[in-house]
Design a protein around this motif. Structure first.
Motif, PDB file in Angstrom:
ATOM      1  N   ASP A   6      18.925 -26.765  13.232  1.00 38.85           N
ATOM      2  CA  ASP A   6      18.756 -28.116  13.753  1.00 38.85           C
ATOM      3  C   ASP A   6      18.240 -29.022  12.646  1.00 38.85           C
ATOM      4  O   ASP A   6      18.063 -28.577  11.504  1.00 38.85           O
ATOM      5  CB  ASP A   6      17.840 -28.122  14.983  1.00 38.85           C
ATOM      6  N   ASP A   7      17.999 -30.288  12.991  1.00 37.67           N
ATOM      7  CA  ASP A   7      17.515 -31.243  12.002  1.00 37.67           C
ATOM      8  C   ASP A   7      16.235 -30.750  11.329  1.00 37.67           C
ATOM      9  O   ASP A   7      16.016 -31.005  10.148  1.00 37.67           O
ATOM     10  CB  ASP A   7      17.249 -32.611  12.654  1.00 37.67           C
ATOM     11  N   ASN A   8      15.387 -30.038  12.073  1.00 39.58           N
ATOM     12  CA  ASN A   8      14.088 -29.613  11.551  1.00 39.58           C
ATOM     13  C   ASN A   8      14.159 -28.449  10.573  1.00 39.58           C
ATOM     14  O   ASN A   8      13.384 -28.399   9.621  1.00 39.58           O
ATOM     15  CB  ASN A   8      13.148 -29.249  12.702  1.00 39.58           C
ATOM     16  N   ASP A  60      22.668 -32.841  19.623  1.00 44.98           N
ATOM     17  CA  ASP A  60      21.210 -32.721  19.583  1.00 44.98           C
ATOM     18  C   ASP A  60      20.612 -32.994  18.209  1.00 44.98           C
ATOM     19  O   ASP A  60      19.390 -33.039  18.070  1.00 44.98           O
ATOM     20  CB  ASP A  60      20.790 -31.305  20.017  1.00 44.98           C
ATOM     21  N   ASN A  61      21.448 -33.135  17.197  1.00 45.23           N
ATOM     22  CA  ASN A  61      20.961 -33.274  15.819  1.00 45.23           C
ATOM     23  C   ASN A  61      21.691 -34.386  15.066  1.00 45.23           C
ATOM     24  O   ASN A  61      22.374 -34.130  14.071  1.00 45.23           O
ATOM     25  CB  ASN A  61      21.125 -31.933  15.096  1.00 45.23           C
ATOM     26  N   PRO A  62      21.528 -35.618  15.529  1.00 43.18           N
ATOM     27  CA  PRO A  62      22.277 -36.725  14.938  1.00 43.18           C
ATOM     28  C   PRO A  62      21.916 -37.018  13.484  1.00 43.18           C
ATOM     29  O   PRO A  62      22.755 -37.512  12.728  1.00 43.18           O
ATOM     30  CB  PRO A  62      21.944 -37.904  15.844  1.00 43.18           C
ATOM     31  N   SER A  63      20.716 -36.696  13.078  1.00 41.34           N
ATOM     32  CA  SER A  63      20.302 -36.986  11.706  1.00 41.34           C
ATOM     33  C   SER A  63      21.145 -36.217  10.694  1.00 41.34           C
ATOM     34  O   SER A  63      21.652 -36.787   9.723  1.00 41.34           O
ATOM     35  CB  SER A  63      18.821 -36.650  11.531  1.00 41.34           C
ATOM     36  N   THR A  64      21.329 -34.930  10.923  1.00 33.79           N
ATOM     37  CA  THR A  64      22.119 -34.115  10.008  1.00 33.79           C
ATOM     38  C   THR A  64      23.596 -34.506  10.086  1.00 33.79           C
ATOM     39  O   THR A  64      24.290 -34.548   9.054  1.00 33.79           O
ATOM     40  CB  THR A  64      21.928 -32.614  10.308  1.00 33.79           C
ATOM     41  N   THR A  66      24.825 -37.456  10.684  1.00 35.25           N
ATOM     42  CA  THR A  66      24.963 -38.706   9.950  1.00 35.25           C
ATOM     43  C   THR A  66      24.854 -38.479   8.449  1.00 35.25           C
ATOM     44  O   THR A  66      25.639 -39.021   7.669  1.00 35.25           O
ATOM     45  CB  THR A  66      23.892 -39.717  10.408  1.00 35.25           C
ATOM     46  N   GLN A  67      23.903 -37.658   8.049  1.00 40.68           N
ATOM     47  CA  GLN A  67      23.679 -37.392   6.623  1.00 40.68           C
ATOM     48  C   GLN A  67      24.940 -36.857   5.946  1.00 40.68           C
ATOM     49  O   GLN A  67      25.232 -37.204   4.810  1.00 40.68           O
ATOM     50  CB  GLN A  67      22.537 -36.402   6.457  1.00 40.68           C
ATOM     51  N   TYR A  68      25.699 -36.018   6.653  1.00 37.13           N
ATOM     52  CA  TYR A  68      26.889 -35.413   6.063  1.00 37.13           C
ATOM     53  C   TYR A  68      28.201 -36.048   6.531  1.00 37.13           C
ATOM     54  O   TYR A  68      29.275 -35.552   6.216  1.00 37.13           O
ATOM     55  CB  TYR A  68      26.881 -33.896   6.304  1.00 37.13           C
TER      56      TYR A  68
END
Length: 107
Positions: A6-8, A60-64, A66-68
């Motif tokens: 996950d993002d964490n 559940d993990n929009p940050s990752t 978006t990052q990629y």
């Protein structure tokens, strides 16, 4: 079942891994993603200790995501030494095709 990231824990599990890591970006609503699960599971067994395969739920993990720049699912990003070295989009790989692709990067 493949381990979930996950993002964490993405950095620790993927970017800092000493072996190549295939990340399966998937979602619960994605039927092609679910169709690929048995193929990914078998590939994980075949390449155990040489390539790590993990799943990341995009919803559940929009940050990752978006990052990629992941916009479609399933998307498979292959990381080596913390960098994306290859990618595939869509549920188009057979078991043989997936293993052959990953063996190019296997530790």
């Amino acid at each position: 079942m493949l381990n979930a990231v996950d993002d964490n824990n993405f950095a620790a599990e993927v970017l800092q891994s000493d072996q190549p890591v295939l990340v399966d970006f998937w979602a619960d609503w994605c039927a092609p993603c679910k169709a690929m699960d048995p193929i990914l599971e078998k590939a994980a067994e075949d390449l155990s200790g040489r390539v790590k395969l993990v799943k990341l739920n995009g919803a559940d993990n929009p940050s990752t995501m978006t990052q990629y720049g992941v916009r479609n699912m399933p998307t498979y990003l292959l990381f080596q030494k913390g960098e994306v070295v290859d990618m595939k989009v869509g549920a188009t790989l057979s078991h043989v095709g997936l293993v052959k692709w990953l063996e190019e990067y296997a530790a």
